[in-house]
Design a protein around this motif. Structure first.
Motif, PDB file in Angstrom:
ATOM      1  N   VAL A 552      31.934  37.688  47.938  1.00 48.40           N
ATOM      2  CA  VAL A 552      32.179  39.116  47.736  1.00 48.40           C
ATOM      3  C   VAL A 552      32.560  39.418  46.293  1.00 48.40           C
ATOM      4  CG1 VAL A 552      33.766  41.011  48.317  1.00 48.40           C
ATOM      5  CG2 VAL A 552      32.763  39.621  50.131  1.00 48.40           C
ATOM      6  N   ASP A 553      33.351  38.548  45.693  1.00 48.82           N
ATOM      7  CA  ASP A 553      33.869  38.819  44.347  1.00 48.82           C
ATOM      8  C   ASP A 553      33.271  37.894  43.286  1.00 48.82           C
ATOM      9  OD1 ASP A 553      35.691  40.999  44.752  1.00 48.82           O
ATOM     10  OD2 ASP A 553      36.953  39.610  45.878  1.00 48.82           O
ATOM     11  N   THR A 554      32.036  37.461  43.483  1.00 44.87           N
ATOM     12  CA  THR A 554      31.400  36.552  42.524  1.00 44.87           C
ATOM     13  C   THR A 554      31.352  37.155  41.126  1.00 44.87           C
ATOM     14  OG1 THR A 554      30.053  35.623  44.290  1.00 44.87           O
ATOM     15  CG2 THR A 554      29.340  35.209  42.031  1.00 44.87           C
ATOM     16  N   ASN A 555      31.075  38.443  41.042  1.00 48.15           N
ATOM     17  CA  ASN A 555      30.959  39.113  39.746  1.00 48.15           C
ATOM     18  C   ASN A 555      32.086  40.122  39.513  1.00 48.15           C
ATOM     19  OD1 ASN A 555      28.519  37.839  38.896  1.00 48.15           O
ATOM     20  ND2 ASN A 555      27.394  39.109  40.339  1.00 48.15           N
ATOM     21  N   ASN A 556      33.192  39.951  40.224  1.00 52.10           N
ATOM     22  CA  ASN A 556      34.346  40.824  40.044  1.00 52.10           C
ATOM     23  C   ASN A 556      35.476  40.088  39.341  1.00 52.10           C
ATOM     24  OD1 ASN A 556      32.981  42.870  41.375  1.00 52.10           O
ATOM     25  ND2 ASN A 556      33.886  42.392  43.376  1.00 52.10           N
ATOM     26  N   VAL A 557      36.284  40.818  38.592  1.00 46.73           N
ATOM     27  CA  VAL A 557      37.387  40.204  37.847  1.00 46.73           C
ATOM     28  C   VAL A 557      38.639  41.063  37.980  1.00 46.73           C
ATOM     29  CG1 VAL A 557      35.858  39.103  36.167  1.00 46.73           C
ATOM     30  CG2 VAL A 557      36.765  41.400  35.693  1.00 46.73           C
ATOM     31  N   ILE A 558      39.771  40.425  37.713  1.00 44.40           N
ATOM     32  CA  ILE A 558      41.059  41.121  37.627  1.00 44.40           C
ATOM     33  C   ILE A 558      41.587  40.917  36.213  1.00 44.40           C
ATOM     34  CG2 ILE A 558      43.442  41.176  38.466  1.00 44.40           C
ATOM     35  CD1 ILE A 558      42.412  40.225  41.179  1.00 44.40           C
ATOM     36  N   ILE A 559      42.008  41.998  35.577  1.00 46.42           N
ATOM     37  CA  ILE A 559      42.497  41.915  34.193  1.00 46.42           C
ATOM     38  C   ILE A 559      43.991  42.207  34.167  1.00 46.42           C
ATOM     39  CG2 ILE A 559      40.250  42.568  33.249  1.00 46.42           C
ATOM     40  CD1 ILE A 559      41.366  45.385  32.794  1.00 46.42           C
ATOM     41  N   ASN A 560      44.649  41.790  33.071  1.00 45.87           N
ATOM     42  CA  ASN A 560      46.078  42.083  32.947  1.00 45.87           C
ATOM     43  C   ASN A 560      46.298  43.342  32.114  1.00 45.87           C
ATOM     44  OD1 ASN A 560      45.543  41.137  30.365  1.00 45.87           O
ATOM     45  ND2 ASN A 560      47.359  39.845  30.262  1.00 45.87           N
ATOM     46  N   GLN A 561      47.539  43.792  32.047  1.00 46.57           N
ATOM     47  CA  GLN A 561      47.869  45.034  31.345  1.00 46.57           C
ATOM     48  C   GLN A 561      47.472  44.982  29.876  1.00 46.57           C
ATOM     49  OE1 GLN A 561      52.020  44.581  32.834  1.00 46.57           O
ATOM     50  NE2 GLN A 561      52.001  46.817  32.966  1.00 46.57           N
ATOM     51  N   PHE A 595      51.598  33.077  28.263  1.00 46.83           N
ATOM     52  CA  PHE A 595      50.986  31.759  28.345  1.00 46.83           C
ATOM     53  C   PHE A 595      50.654  31.257  26.946  1.00 46.83           C
ATOM     54  CE2 PHE A 595      47.779  35.031  28.843  1.00 46.83           C
ATOM     55  CZ  PHE A 595      46.775  34.664  27.963  1.00 46.83           C
ATOM     56  N   ASN A 596      50.435  29.946  26.849  1.00 49.04           N
ATOM     57  CA  ASN A 596      50.098  29.250  25.588  1.00 49.04           C
ATOM     58  C   ASN A 596      51.240  29.316  24.580  1.00 49.04           C
ATOM     59  OD1 ASN A 596      47.681  28.722  26.800  1.00 49.04           O
ATOM     60  ND2 ASN A 596      46.466  30.065  25.513  1.00 49.04           N
ATOM     61  N   ASN A 597      51.557  30.476  24.062  1.00 52.25           N
ATOM     62  CA  ASN A 597      52.667  30.622  23.121  1.00 52.25           C
ATOM     63  C   ASN A 597      53.792  31.393  23.808  1.00 52.25           C
ATOM     64  OD1 ASN A 597      54.437  31.024  21.031  1.00 52.25           O
ATOM     65  ND2 ASN A 597      52.958  31.959  19.643  1.00 52.25           N
ATOM     66  N   MET A 598      54.825  30.662  24.217  1.00 51.99           N
ATOM     67  CA  MET A 598      55.918  31.279  24.973  1.00 51.99           C
ATOM     68  C   MET A 598      56.769  32.220  24.117  1.00 51.99           C
ATOM     69  SD  MET A 598      55.782  30.256  28.135  1.00 51.99           S
ATOM     70  CE  MET A 598      53.999  30.133  28.173  1.00 51.99           C
ATOM     71  N   TYR A 599      56.559  32.222  22.800  1.00 52.56           N
ATOM     72  CA  TYR A 599      57.377  33.030  21.907  1.00 52.56           C
ATOM     73  C   TYR A 599      56.679  34.320  21.482  1.00 52.56           C
ATOM     74  CZ  TYR A 599      59.827  28.598  21.597  1.00 52.56           C
ATOM     75  OH  TYR A 599      60.492  27.435  21.906  1.00 52.56           O
ATOM     76  N   SER A 600      55.434  34.513  21.942  1.00 54.39           N
ATOM     77  CA  SER A 600      54.672  35.681  21.525  1.00 54.39           C
ATOM     78  C   SER A 600      54.631  36.719  22.630  1.00 54.39           C
ATOM     79  CB  SER A 600      53.249  35.262  21.154  1.00 54.39           C
ATOM     80  OG  SER A 600      52.549  34.822  22.308  1.00 54.39           O
ATOM     81  N   ASP A 601      54.030  37.876  22.308  1.00 53.45           N
ATOM     82  CA  ASP A 601      53.806  38.902  23.316  1.00 53.45           C
ATOM     83  C   ASP A 601      52.668  38.469  24.232  1.00 53.45           C
ATOM     84  OD1 ASP A 601      55.794  40.522  22.248  1.00 53.45           O
ATOM     85  OD2 ASP A 601      54.403  41.452  20.819  1.00 53.45           O
ATOM     86  N   ALA A 602      52.525  39.175  25.341  1.00 55.30           N
ATOM     87  CA  ALA A 602      51.478  38.848  26.302  1.00 55.30           C
ATOM     88  C   ALA A 602      50.098  39.062  25.680  1.00 55.30           C
ATOM     89  CB  ALA A 602      51.627  39.713  27.550  1.00 55.30           C
ATOM     90  N   ALA A 603      49.205  38.096  25.883  1.00 58.39           N
ATOM     91  CA  ALA A 603      47.848  38.178  25.370  1.00 58.39           C
ATOM     92  C   ALA A 603      46.889  38.653  26.459  1.00 58.39           C
ATOM     93  CB  ALA A 603      47.408  36.812  24.839  1.00 58.39           C
ATOM     94  N   ALA A 604      45.688  39.032  26.055  1.00 54.87           N
ATOM     95  CA  ALA A 604      44.685  39.513  26.998  1.00 54.87           C
ATOM     96  C   ALA A 604      44.235  38.383  27.913  1.00 54.87           C
ATOM     97  CB  ALA A 604      43.491  40.089  26.238  1.00 54.87           C
ATOM     98  N   GLN A 605      44.181  38.674  29.220  1.00 61.07           N
ATOM     99  CA  GLN A 605      43.822  37.644  30.201  1.00 61.07           C
ATOM    100  C   GLN A 605      42.926  38.241  31.282  1.00 61.07           C
ATOM    101  OE1 GLN A 605      47.115  35.883  32.255  1.00 61.07           O
ATOM    102  NE2 GLN A 605      45.906  34.355  33.284  1.00 61.07           N
ATOM    103  N   MET A 606      42.013  37.410  31.764  1.00 62.32           N
ATOM    104  CA  MET A 606      41.098  37.806  32.831  1.00 62.32           C
ATOM    105  C   MET A 606      41.085  36.731  33.904  1.00 62.32           C
ATOM    106  SD  MET A 606      36.974  38.451  32.543  1.00 62.32           S
ATOM    107  CE  MET A 606      37.172  39.907  31.510  1.00 62.32           C
ATOM    108  N   LEU A 607      41.226  37.140  35.158  1.00 59.58           N
ATOM    109  CA  LEU A 607      41.126  36.229  36.292  1.00 59.58           C
ATOM    110  C   LEU A 607      39.744  36.385  36.913  1.00 59.58           C
ATOM    111  CD1 LEU A 607      44.614  36.812  37.989  1.00 59.58           C
ATOM    112  CD2 LEU A 607      43.978  35.059  36.311  1.00 59.58           C
ATOM    113  N   ILE A 608      39.052  35.263  37.090  1.00 61.52           N
ATOM    114  CA  ILE A 608      37.708  35.255  37.639  1.00 61.52           C
ATOM    115  C   ILE A 608      37.723  34.478  38.953  1.00 61.52           C
ATOM    116  CG2 ILE A 608      35.289  34.605  37.222  1.00 61.52           C
ATOM    117  CD1 ILE A 608      35.950  34.703  34.212  1.00 61.52           C
ATOM    118  N   CYS A 609      37.107  35.055  39.985  1.00 63.11           N
ATOM    119  CA  CYS A 609      37.107  34.405  41.299  1.00 63.11           C
ATOM    120  C   CYS A 609      35.988  33.366  41.346  1.00 63.11           C
ATOM    121  CB  CYS A 609      36.925  35.452  42.392  1.00 63.11           C
ATOM    122  SG  CYS A 609      37.097  34.773  44.057  1.00 63.11           S
ATOM    123  N   ASN A 610      36.344  32.133  40.995  1.00 59.73           N
ATOM    124  CA  ASN A 610      35.363  31.031  41.011  1.00 59.73           C
ATOM    125  C   ASN A 610      36.119  29.721  41.227  1.00 59.73           C
ATOM    126  OD1 ASN A 610      33.231  29.294  40.760  1.00 59.73           O
ATOM    127  ND2 ASN A 610      32.624  29.955  38.712  1.00 59.73           N
TER     128      ASN A 610
END
Length: 792
Positions: A552-561, A595-610
């Motif tokens: 159902v979600d092969t080509n769907n994604v969830i993004i962060n703020q 993630f990655n740099n715990m001292y920085s602000d939140a970076a752009a992230q995408m969750l992919i259902c795969n």
């Protein structure tokens, strides 16, 4: 002559046992401290020294320009190694290598996971790995070959030669029947201070076949590439040719290639805007400096106590001068005394080293060892003894040898003069300045580490268990998940490619409606299964989670703020994000995570259902559940649903804490140094207080006869020393503030420096000094005045 010096020296030491003990104890602690740091520094600066060609080995790195800022990455395109070897003069050899992966080894009823890598056969000539069995020349002659470490060989084959024997690896490809591999060699275990940490190596062709989509692709930075240069090669000239090498191969790719020398991998591995800037070398320099400062504090103790006893040794100096001893001979005598005490301190420090090294190893998480007979260690200890003996004994020797014998033998009291008193007080102040600075720095470093650890990272790291998604865990995930929940100890479970705090996959070739074509937005993506958000304790802010219905979600994604904000109007439910030929629809927006740099602000992230290519199985244990019992139940399910694979796990909070390993180490070492500095300073203060009380014993007796109280006498004897410590605070506060302000600048997310840290550190130092001095003051105040005045 030497014998006379030794006899005189030993006689003098025995005559003044208490002062000699304090001097030796202070020097021994200082030398022990310096020796421990020397072992740590030696381990850090000798990283990768097990590789004979280290001066000619380089890692091919990239500077990736994003909106005018260069981000340095350690991976590069798969075809790079062969291309630079063929096209760049001065490059003698090159190799491709996968990142370290955990593969399951099976032989009969024995099975275990071991970390290793897939690499080109040139790895053997470049790294010069010493083989115990087999030959590196033919190690990868056949594709399904594997070379293993000595430890791994002993676990499966004992002490026998395993070359030619078959072992099963959890690797499936067309040219390897059921993952059966032939052991073609055994190499000696890599030392702990090696940048490479593999227990086995196999052909890169296997990795390329498993990840066929990266072969020949200049746009995928998912391979580690290394080069060996000719001894006469001009590195600057090579780097100039490499700068636009990738851009010439891939249209539109502006990444800048350069070579990073192996000798810098450990100590100079921090990059800011594409340039090498700092790294662990800063901590090596810092703690080396502090170790020498601790030694200097011990030497200051020696100077203070020696000059304080000047009146007691005045007659000795006078008699020696009348008997014909010149100033030079007296200087030699006093320096020889300090040298003897320094080398006694060295011997004591050796005992302390063997006693404290296990605890120190636990503190720094290393396996350091000391060999007194090795030239390096013996030279350091000898040098430490010579330096401390000379530095500690020089000023007292010149001062004591300058006494006028006429005044001394006539019984005229030696006037130390304001200059000598000023020097002595200055030395005490300098000791406590260092101690107070270290106390303040320790508190602020611990505050910074705790500030980051307690930061809201967007998910709950507690009660999370991580397993490698091996064997049938992915194929039978729904069954495994249901069985885990049925235990009553598990709240949820999910599959994910990367752990939440370290997401290694990123790209800037995403497009959406309204995006500025000149703006580069780096998006980190994680391939997950439905239920990942709930398992991690994240919060879905808009839209929906991935469906549990397949495809159902092969080509769907969830993004962060953060990504939604960068996308502007397109950052909403139903928007389309284009990646090459794929169109991905946004079905949900989740809260930001760090993630990655715990001292920085939140970076752009995408969750992919795969979940099909997930690497990890993440399990959330129910709150208020006995963790040991939960692990036992989880283990039973995993062994039942995934037989033949070992149950190996980690807790996510432990992995999270490892991200602050360096900062935590700095805090721990700073704490140790602060305690040692204040302890050595108090040794000197204890001796000076005893000397002062002894000098004023008759004055104390008279005051007691005239009605002075014990508390009044204690205050009288303590006030001078407390004033010196208070002055130390005034000097230490601005120094500590400057040092910590500069240190905190490296962290985007940092704690504020509060005034109460300075106040509490100063009060602590004063209280410690008060306790130290009061012991001698109370002892002197309680002496019967009849006894102290009877000679009158």
């Amino acid at each position: 002559m030497i014998r006379n010096y030794i006899k005189t020296t030993l006689r003098s030491l025995l005559k003044n046992k208490s002062y000699s003990f304090l001097n030796i104890a202070g020097l021994a602690i200082g030398i022990t401290c310096a020796s421990l740091i020397f072992l740590w520094v030696q381990d850090e600066v000798s990283f990768d020294h097990n590789f004979p060609k280290r001066d000619y080995l380089y890692r091919l790195m990239e500077n990736q320009p994003v909106n005018g800022v260069l981000y340095t990455i350690g991976t590069s395109p798969e075809p790079l190694s062969n291309a630079v070897k063929a096209e760049i003069p001065g490059i003698k050899n090159a190799m491709r290598k996968s990142w370290n992966v955990s593969e399951l080894f099976v032989l009969g009823d024995k099975s275990l996971n071991a970390w290793g890598a897939y690499a080109d056969s040139s790895v053997f000539s470049m790294l010069q790995l010493p083989f115990v069995y087999g030959s590196p020349v033919n190690a990868f002659k056949e594709t399904n070959s594997v070379v293993i470490s000595e430890t791994l060989s002993k676990k499966f084959f004992g002490d026998s030669n395993p070359v030619g024997k078959i072992i099963k690896l959890n690797a499936k490809q067309n040219f390897s029947v059921d993952g059966l591999f032939t052991v073609t060699g055994v190499f000696k275990d890599l030392p702990a201070n090696s940048s490479f940490e593999f227990q086995w190596l196999s052909s890169f062709d296997i990795w390329a076949a498993k990840n066929f989509w990266l072969t020949g692709q200049w746009g995928n930075n998912i391979t580690e590439n290394y080069a060996e240069v000719q001894p006469s090669a001009n590195i600057d000239a090579i780097n100039k040719k490499l700068h636009s090498f990738i851009a010439n191969k891939a249209t539109g790719n502006t990444n800048q290639l350069f070579m990073f020398p192996m000798n810098d991998w450990n100590l100079h591995n921090n990059f800011v805007n594409g340039k090498e800037e700092g790294g662990k070398i800063g901590y090596v320099k810092l703690f080396s400096t502090i170790a020498w400062i601790i030694l200097l504090i011990a030497c200051i103790n020696f100077m203070n106590l020696s000059t304080a006893r000047s009146e007691q040794r005045a007659k000795e100096v006078g008699v020696r001068k009348v008997m014909g001893a010149g100033k030079g001979k007296l200087i030699m005598q006093f320096i020889s005394e300090s040298m003897v005490m320094a080398f006694i301190a060295v011997l004591a420090s050796v005992g302390f080293l063997y006693l404290l090294l296990p605890a120190f190893n636990s503190l720094v998480e290393k396996d350091l060892s000391i060999d007194i007979l090795s030239p390096v260690h013996l030279s350091f200890l000898t040098g430490a003894g010579l330096i401390t003996g000379l530095v500690a004994g020089s000023y007292p020797a010149f001062y004591l040898s300058s006494f006028n014998p006429v005044y001394v033998l006539k019984g005229i009291k030696i006037k130390t003069g304001s200059g000598v008193n000023f020097v002595r007080k200055g030395l005490v102040v300098s000791q406590f300045v260092v101690s107070i600075v270290l106390i303040i720095c320790t508190v602020i470093i611990h505050q910074q580490v705790n500030h980051i650890k307690s930061r809201n990272v967007g998910y709950n790291v507690n009660n999370l268990v991580n397993l490698d998604a091996q064997g049938k865990l992915k194929d039978n995930f729904n069954i495994v998940k249901n069985d885990l929940i049925a235990t009553g100890a598990v709240e949820n479970a999910s599959l994910n490619e990367f752990m939440a705090m370290q997401i290694y996959q990123s790209g800037d070739n995403f497009k959406w409606s309204g995006k500025d074509p000149n703006e580069q937005v780096v998006i980190s993506s994680n391939l997950v299964s439905p239920g990942y958000i709930k398992t991690m304790g994240m919060h879905l802010l808009e839209g929906r989670d991935f469906s549990t219905i397949p495809l159902v979600d092969t080509n769907n994604v969830i993004i962060n703020q953060a990504l939604a904000k960068k996308m502007g109007r397109a950052g909403q439910i139903g928007s389309i994000v284009t990646l090459d030929k794929y169109q991905l629809r946004v079905v949900g927006i989740v809260n930001n995570t760090i993630f990655n740099n715990m001292y920085s602000d939140a970076a752009a992230q995408m969750l992919i259902c795969n979940p099909g290519i997930a690497n990890h199985l993440t399990i959330r244990i129910k709150p208020n559940t006995d963790v040991a019992q939960a692990i036992e139940k989880i283990g039973a399910v995993i062994k039942k649903d995934n037989p033949g694979y070992p149950f190996e796990y980690t807790f996510l909070d432990e992995e999270f804490n490892k991200l602050f390993k360096t900062e935590s180490l700095v805090g721990k070492l700073a704490s140790v140094f602060a305690v040692l500095a204040i302890f050595i300073s108090c040794l000197g203060l204890f001796g000076l207080a005893a000397y002062t009380a002894g000098r004023r014993i008759k004055e104390i007796g008279i005051r007691k006869v005239l009605g002075a109280s014990v508390s009044g006498l204690v205050s009288l004897l303590s006030i001078d020393f407390l004033q010196l410590v208070a002055l130390s605070c005034l000097i230490a506060f601005p120094i500590a503030w400057w040092a910590m302000s500069k240190w905190l600048q490296d962290y985007q997310y940092r704690v504020e420096i509060h005034w109460w840290v300075f106040a509490s550190s100063g009060i602590l130092a004063i209280l410690i000094a008060l306790v130290t001095v009061s012991f001698q003051a109370i002892k002197a105040a309680l002496v019967n005045p009849v006894k102290s005045l009877r000679s009158e």
